[in-house]
Write a protein that holds these residues in place. Sequence first.
Motif, PDB file in Angstrom:
ATOM      1  N   ALA A  65       1.034  -1.101  -0.036  1.00 19.90           N
ATOM      2  CA  ALA A  65       0.055   0.037  -0.088  1.00 19.90           C
ATOM      3  C   ALA A  65       0.715   1.229   0.126  1.00 19.90           C
ATOM      4  O   ALA A  65       0.503   2.355  -0.687  1.00 19.90           O
ATOM      5  CB  ALA A  65      -0.785   0.046   1.120  1.00 19.90           C
ATOM      6  N   ALA A  66       1.870   1.270   0.699  1.00 16.55           N
ATOM      7  CA  ALA A  66       2.899   2.304   0.809  1.00 16.55           C
ATOM      8  C   ALA A  66       3.516   2.686  -0.643  1.00 16.55           C
ATOM      9  O   ALA A  66       3.528   3.747  -0.956  1.00 16.55           O
ATOM     10  CB  ALA A  66       3.966   2.125   1.745  1.00 16.55           C
ATOM     11  N   LEU A  67       3.840   1.399  -1.223  1.00 22.31           N
ATOM     12  CA  LEU A  67       4.542   1.700  -2.564  1.00 22.31           C
ATOM     13  C   LEU A  67       3.493   2.225  -3.639  1.00 22.31           C
ATOM     14  O   LEU A  67       3.769   3.139  -4.563  1.00 22.31           O
ATOM     15  CB  LEU A  67       5.105   0.477  -3.226  1.00 22.31           C
ATOM     16  CG  LEU A  67       6.728   0.058  -2.962  1.00 22.31           C
ATOM     17  CD1 LEU A  67       6.816   0.302  -1.390  1.00 22.31           C
ATOM     18  CD2 LEU A  67       6.939  -1.119  -3.455  1.00 22.31           C
ATOM     19  N   ALA A  68       2.188   1.920  -3.400  1.00 24.25           N
ATOM     20  CA  ALA A  68       1.002   2.183  -4.560  1.00 24.25           C
ATOM     21  C   ALA A  68       0.938   3.577  -4.286  1.00 24.25           C
ATOM     22  O   ALA A  68       1.034   4.380  -5.218  1.00 24.25           O
ATOM     23  CB  ALA A  68      -0.140   1.350  -4.115  1.00 24.25           C
ATOM     24  N   ALA A  78      13.386   7.769   4.576  1.00 20.70           N
ATOM     25  CA  ALA A  78      13.400   7.494   6.182  1.00 20.70           C
ATOM     26  C   ALA A  78      12.437   6.289   6.431  1.00 20.70           C
ATOM     27  O   ALA A  78      12.710   5.503   7.223  1.00 20.70           O
ATOM     28  CB  ALA A  78      12.527   9.064   6.643  1.00 20.70           C
ATOM     29  N   LEU A  79      11.306   6.256   5.565  1.00 19.40           N
ATOM     30  CA  LEU A  79      10.338   5.270   6.000  1.00 19.40           C
ATOM     31  C   LEU A  79      10.317   3.733   5.306  1.00 19.40           C
ATOM     32  O   LEU A  79      10.189   2.933   5.984  1.00 19.40           O
ATOM     33  CB  LEU A  79       8.735   5.878   5.825  1.00 19.40           C
ATOM     34  CG  LEU A  79       8.741   7.108   6.577  1.00 19.40           C
ATOM     35  CD1 LEU A  79       7.031   7.542   6.108  1.00 19.40           C
ATOM     36  CD2 LEU A  79       8.525   6.854   8.117  1.00 19.40           C
ATOM     37  N   LEU A  80      10.982   3.926   4.029  1.00 21.42           N
ATOM     38  CA  LEU A  80      11.229   2.766   3.273  1.00 21.42           C
ATOM     39  C   LEU A  80      12.507   2.155   3.075  1.00 21.42           C
ATOM     40  O   LEU A  80      12.887   1.099   2.582  1.00 21.42           O
ATOM     41  CB  LEU A  80      10.494   2.888   1.896  1.00 21.42           C
ATOM     42  CG  LEU A  80       8.828   3.127   2.167  1.00 21.42           C
ATOM     43  CD1 LEU A  80       8.313   3.434   0.726  1.00 21.42           C
ATOM     44  CD2 LEU A  80       8.168   2.027   2.637  1.00 21.42           C
ATOM     45  N   GLY A  81      13.587   3.359   3.346  1.00 13.23           N
ATOM     46  CA  GLY A  81      14.818   2.902   3.427  1.00 13.23           C
ATOM     47  C   GLY A  81      15.462   2.666   2.079  1.00 13.23           C
ATOM     48  O   GLY A  81      16.293   2.089   1.686  1.00 13.23           O
ATOM     49  N   VAL A  82      14.718   3.391   0.942  1.00 15.07           N
ATOM     50  CA  VAL A  82      15.037   3.552  -0.393  1.00 15.07           C
ATOM     51  C   VAL A  82      15.681   4.833  -0.785  1.00 15.07           C
ATOM     52  O   VAL A  82      14.880   5.865  -0.534  1.00 15.07           O
ATOM     53  CB  VAL A  82      13.764   3.069  -1.105  1.00 15.07           C
ATOM     54  CG1 VAL A  82      14.320   3.262  -2.846  1.00 15.07           C
ATOM     55  CG2 VAL A  82      13.481   1.962  -1.064  1.00 15.07           C
TER      56      VAL A  82
END
Length: 409
Positions: free
Chosen positions: A371-374, A403-407
């Motif tokens: 959902a975050a990536l979407a 910060a939140l996904l490390g990407v």
Amino acid sequence: MHAWPASEVPALPGKGRDLRIHDTATGGRVTLAPGPVARIYVCGITPYDATHLGHAATYNAFDLVQRVWLDTKRQVHYVQNVTDIDDPLLERAGATGQDWTELAERETALFREDMTALRMLPPRQFIGAVESIPRIIPLVERLRDAGAAYELEGDIYFSVEADPHFGEVSGLDAEAMRLLSAERGGDPDRPGKKNPLDPMLWMAARDGEPRWDGASLGPGRPGWHIECVAIALQYLGMGFDVQGGGSDLAFPHHEMGASHAQALTGDYPFAKTYVHAGMVALNGEKMSKSKGNLVFVSALRRDGVDPAAIRLTLLARHYRADWEYTDAVLEEATARLGRWRAAVSRPDGPGADALVEEIRAALANDLDTPAALAAVDRWAATQHSSGGTDEGAPGLVSRAVDALLGVAL
């Protein structure tokens, strides 16, 4: 033993949400509400081969837990072990003619490189089993002296009946436990054991194998589960917030470790919450060193794959899901990374405050990374189709994804 360098975690406006996550012990979701310092222990590698995507998926899940906590303005005390003495390591060293200590050191070093490349936040303590032996021996002696352990032909076994809460982590019945014990390093059929499920605490010295002076235990080496107990009790104490690992560790490893600690201290629980990541398959079977069907992070990096694309590959599947790796999965992640980087490279774009809250909400909901990536995909699509006028938006999106996904974009 030292960990790897930490990548900087950008600060975001506002404050993140408390994490609701699936707890294996209760079978449902719980809201994690740690104090100012959140405490987490994640079981580490047995370093007889390089980091494969199954490992990376597990550590990615618990990296996200840390990032959610940091976004709530908490500190995180993260501890991880390295099982640098165990049967699989000795077997690999023997089969390849290598010194077991050199093999462990080389593969641990490679693991650090992989974790650094994937931007996994390092543990505060990164502790090997070998360096923990002086802590382990007194614990085994205490269990034995308290009647919670017994000797069998020089080996020391823990009695699972010493812990009234045994079985509450995995929720399995005795027969299921017995089958998994045989499959995952136990010896339920050994004659003379009080209970087939009793795990070994201290293995008496075998010919041709490394050994340590076990004081009153005699020469030998530690069992698997007591290693993590000694490390966790030393650095985190009882009742820490999360015990984490792959789903194959719920039993016997986490079940036995909890019982060891609870019998030692008389306190309950060892960990407040037990969180487990799903398995990654290749060609229809779970990635396994014993089967040799592995995709190594280091090999992908040598082939020129961007570590951010590897991380997006992992994030595209929910952490608890079992899934299968294919080249197409990596290609999808690489394409997504390209779209995101192109979107944040512009001088302005659509407002991103709502996107940050969408990512936060998705992660707080049992680490719902798809959902975050979407949500980021939708922002990027709007940026590519119609753009926007907010000069701060691309930078905010880049910081939030980092910060939140490390990407890193």
